[in-house]
Design an enzyme around this catalytic site. Sequence first.
Site, mmCIF file in Angstrom:
data_model
loop_
_atom_site.group_PDB
_atom_site.id
_atom_site.type_symbol
_atom_site.label_atom_id
_atom_site.label_comp_id
_atom_site.label_asym_id
_atom_site.label_seq_id
_atom_site.Cartn_x
_atom_site.Cartn_y
_atom_site.Cartn_z
ATOM 1 N N ASP A 1 3.710 -1.549 5.973
ATOM 2 C CA ASP A 1 2.280 -1.817 5.866
ATOM 3 C C ASP A 1 1.914 -3.264 5.566
ATOM 4 O OD1 ASP A 1 0.805 0.548 6.469
ATOM 5 O OD2 ASP A 1 1.556 1.471 4.643
ATOM 6 N N TYR B 1 -4.780 5.561 3.690
ATOM 7 C CA TYR B 1 -4.239 5.523 2.331
ATOM 8 C C TYR B 1 -4.827 4.378 1.520
ATOM 9 C CZ TYR B 1 -0.608 8.950 1.352
ATOM 10 O OH TYR B 1 0.051 10.099 1.023
#
Lengths: 688, 688
Positions: free
Chosen positions: B342, B429
């Site tokens: 990420d 998220y």
Amino acid sequence: MAHSNSMRVLPAACLILSMVILLIVNCTNKSAHSRICSEQKGKWSALLNRKAQHPLDPLTHSEMLAVQTLLRNTSLLGKERQVLHSVELEDPDKQEVLRWKPGQPIPTRHAEVILTIDGVPRKIVVDVGLGKIVEDTEIPGSGYPPISVDDFEKIMASPATYQPFLDSLAARGLKIDEVLCLPLSPGWYGVPEDENKRLTKLQCFVHKDTLNIYTRPIEGIVIVLDLTTMQVTRYIDSPANKAPIPKKDGTDYRFSAQTPPYFAALNPISIEQPLGPSFTLDGHVVKWANWEFHVRPHGRVGNIISQAKVDGRSVMYQGFLSELFVPYQTPEQGWYFRTYLDAGDYGLGIFSLPLQPLNDCPRHAQYMDAVFSGPDGAPYITPNMICIFERYAGDIAWQHAEVLGNEKIHEARAKVTLVVRMIASLGNYDYIVDWEFQTDGVVRVKVGATGVLMIKATDMTSVDANVTKDELDDMRGTLISENTIGVIHDHFLAFHMDLDVDGPNNSFVQGKFVRYSEPPEVSPRRSYWAVEKHVAKTEEEARIQFSLDHPSEFYVVNPGKKTRLGNQVSYRVVPGTSISSLLDPRSSPQTRAAFTNNQMWITQYNRTEKYAAGFLTSQSHGDDGLAVWSNRNRNIEDTDITLWYILGFHHVPCQEDFPVMPTAEASFEIKPTNFFERNPILKMQPNH
Amino acid sequence: MAHSNSMRVLPAACLILSMVILLIVNCTNKSAHSRICSEQKGKWSALLNRKAQHPLDPLTHSEMLAVQTLLRNTSLLGKERQVLHSVELEDPDKQEVLRWKPGQPIPTRHAEVILTIDGVPRKIVVDVGLGKIVEDTEIPGSGYPPISVDDFEKIMASPATYQPFLDSLAARGLKIDEVLCLPLSPGWYGVPEDENKRLTKLQCFVHKDTLNIYTRPIEGIVIVLDLTTMQVTRYIDSPANKAPIPKKDGTDYRFSAQTPPYFAALNPISIEQPLGPSFTLDGHVVKWANWEFHVRPHGRVGNIISQAKVDGRSVMYQGFLSELFVPYQTPEQGWYFRTYLDAGDYGLGIFSLPLQPLNDCPRHAQYMDAVFSGPDGAPYITPNMICIFERYAGDIAWQHAEVLGNEKIHEARAKVTLVVRMIASLGNYDYIVDWEFQTDGVVRVKVGATGVLMIKATDMTSVDANVTKDELDDMRGTLISENTIGVIHDHFLAFHMDLDVDGPNNSFVQGKFVRYSEPPEVSPRRSYWAVEKHVAKTEEEARIQFSLDHPSEFYVVNPGKKTRLGNQVSYRVVPGTSISSLLDPRSSPQTRAAFTNNQMWITQYNRTEKYAAGFLTSQSHGDDGLAVWSNRNRNIEDTDITLWYILGFHHVPCQEDFPVMPTAEASFEIKPTNFFERNPILKMQPNH
């Protein structure tokens, strides 16, 4: 102010020494507690007149007085060689408690009385309503009950008249009124001289000049005392270990003893609730947000959380800190036996002191008092033994933020929880035990260890200069101040968690994470993992050792309940800090504390199986306790089961731990997993 | 209010879609942030005029403008096939920073500019003072820079003109304006059609009727887009997987969308500081209690803590969340590649949104704004990207209570800490990253995971009735709502911890706990354990896998510094939540994220070794990153070293995670161990 006889908060004629942590509510005293006392007169009278409102309420003051009268009348108390250890509510039948509804008369109350008569442990059960003894049995097995307050009196008298000890002191330039001896539980090592006697081993400290006596041990002296005869049966003054008494300098941790410069003062900070707390405490029943549970003080385990329900659905029938195991890791004469089972050897509730508002618990905490039995059967009060408070720590219950087209979304909910706290001050160590209830259904059990290290004296003042490798090895710990070794040790804490997930009949499911592979023609992805669930059929299948390489999740499921989507209703155990024991599995301390063989166990529910190292732990041989019960290998599928979680940490001391230790924390959680139909705090309101 | 060009907080012409989380500070907007904006006009102008005061201060607004001008003038920006990914301060030389003292002129400032030109990643270093390019190189290796905001624009346009996709939508009764496609990083699997192209894979969602798009995936469609040509290179509409779009009902998590009954309202609760906070924030330097450190926002890693010192003594030169690895665990076509890195694939700072006062951070928090580069090189502001606050949670810093003779002792200190928080909202998220500084010298790094699950659609509405074992296995997750599967996945978070314990030259010591035995004639104690310390000489000796059965403690020591007692000055790593990877070690996701092979690593300090999965992660083959560096097996004894801690958790979703997840937490600590001469908070004052 003098207390009336009926109030009786002062146990009779007990010599108070550091390990006898009975609170004297002394309203003439200028201490912080006296203020609590005088402010809360009304509360005392309410407590003294309180009647049990719930089947699990602890014995009331008047019930204790009734038991005391009965014991006196039946000559079970007050004679030579009769020692009263505890008077507690005997756990009522679980089915009866589950059937009971508020407003109904509560089931018959039974008091469980533990005595030693002529060195033989005895359990007496009193029907409190009828004022009648309904059971009177010798307690089987190898162990003895904890040292009682009664014992302490006599123990204290012993060294003062024991000439070899006085000689040893004289040889060290010490006088008897400058020292204090603490009774250590002796463990069990099959030493022939110590067999078949109820014993303690005294460790003596120089009391003069500091209140932090643990930092000033008289090394090399062990007094073995027969608790039945109160005679010294063995006396060791090891010539090989005559380390000097560590100096008093720097040992006092009280603020009043410090000198400037002080630690940088921070601006005042507190958890504020302008409208007061959001929970109610009615007797022993707490209601808050989506939670309801019963909490009671307990002499042995400190406190017990019962009948915890979220949204009215059962999560846990009873949860408590069942036992501790604290083995020190050095084989020398004065130390090898220090392998404490603190709950059974001493008592977590008995060794709790009143919590200190604003430092032990935040401003809006509410407090619960405990009523325990003194050595003569008379009840006494430990005020503020438990505190309950709402906790807001700046944490986030859930959050999501994003930008979608013209729409900015930012939803966040502040996390507020409810904490039930007690602190057991077991001599040198203080264990802070928190049960934290979260609105999302999680229960977090957190332990903080603080207080003072148990010190071994040494002639070393530095590990630098002339110290040999052998000398370094022989330390078995860290030099944390001049002449002062913090000895390596472990803390194991066994939590008894009688989970009743949405009802009493549950199963234990281990979800093993297993690697799968696919051939290249199926997917470019070579490997992935999935969960293979195994229902444990018997106790043997549920002895769990955690492993990073063979990971699993652990569920307590209700096989009779499913969500609307067909998922099995469950709570998951989320492990936190865990350790495995490094002791030889065949060695006696490990056998006695065999509950530390695994990090998690499941047993079939049994009302009498409460204490992980057995009912009587002092000098026990390991013939009772969790490992023994588990060996019965009973069915644990779709029945009432109890989960045991063994939390632990290794402790290699360091200089930062001297003269008082910053709190070290460890925790684990139980977490709803397909227990709710959706996020249970979706409809929580944001702060504005 | 219109912004002046120089203020320029709005990136030019960028289509905002959910994964492009650039904040538009729009003061005419009625959202919470507009209030911040209008209240803080003065602050904006201060921010826009700010000059760097410290060598580690991030590039200022004016420095960014200067870089933009230079890039334009040198034709590196603004043409076809030129993509600007990031403009960040290039880490100055560590020695130079260490030599620098406040008040001195700061060393030459360098901007690190990452571009892709004709599909080739390029790094340009600009001497900001001289306005001159001092380095211009192609970046070696297999990976690509993250998707830039510039990419997003073009990516958004692509599906709308791609006829097969429009046909697929029509077959599902959907229109193009009802859907949103998110660019997923494609990983690398050696699929021939995807080789040697800079790619993204689009996952499309139904946007209509809910803002929680993640819960409404269009399953079975994958659009593979070449980011250089912006052409669809592959299109998959799997006939085998035409699961219905999950319903919108119950997917909205906003409070405004809820209907009564709401969750039981709790009374207001807050952390209050009537005299305000005790810390100061001067530019990027924070001073609080015994701590001092520098904190700066960073586009890729979110934020960086630098030069953390306690009592003026160095603890950590730099600490930050270096990389995440989030592999989803299902091999099917639309999912197998979802193995995100990420930080490198997207950027934690770029994907941060302004924190929401009172819900994300408590009342007396102070906020820090970030200045990042937009796709055209123009700086924009993410206000309130970081918050800093004092935390009091009702916890206890240290405590001891006992009764000694007539003396009652009860000393307790409330625990107050300082938290630095940021939240990266990476699409679905949200990662809450807290650096918590304690007065006892401990630094706790805590991560909370919340937000929305990545959903796989299914035709199942229940796992109960007619579902076969094969169908259950094929779920690769949990049915968390009707037609809605929460797919199993992991979170690994690599923390870069360049500890400089009391100076830059450190060693890594593993203290192995080893069982010892004594023969019966020496001690009745059969076994005990002790610590055997091993100094790791090379990187290979410091690849640590935690084990319950072979426990160790881990110290970063300063071999040149000892306490007065001769103990080696050190900080200890206290592991928290850790996992090991279950992927095949030879598989490409594991090779690319090989930093997850161990739970802890030590490398020799190297200014360029910052990102655990390598400098460029998108489509990388694993030829850069922590595992590669460690393989050099450099000396790590008595030199400048970096510790890497890999925190992680497995996530098997459950119904409670829908439609938004309660925060799951994980943490680890570094703890002073013979760093101080004694308990550093002994002289802290109690509350009254």
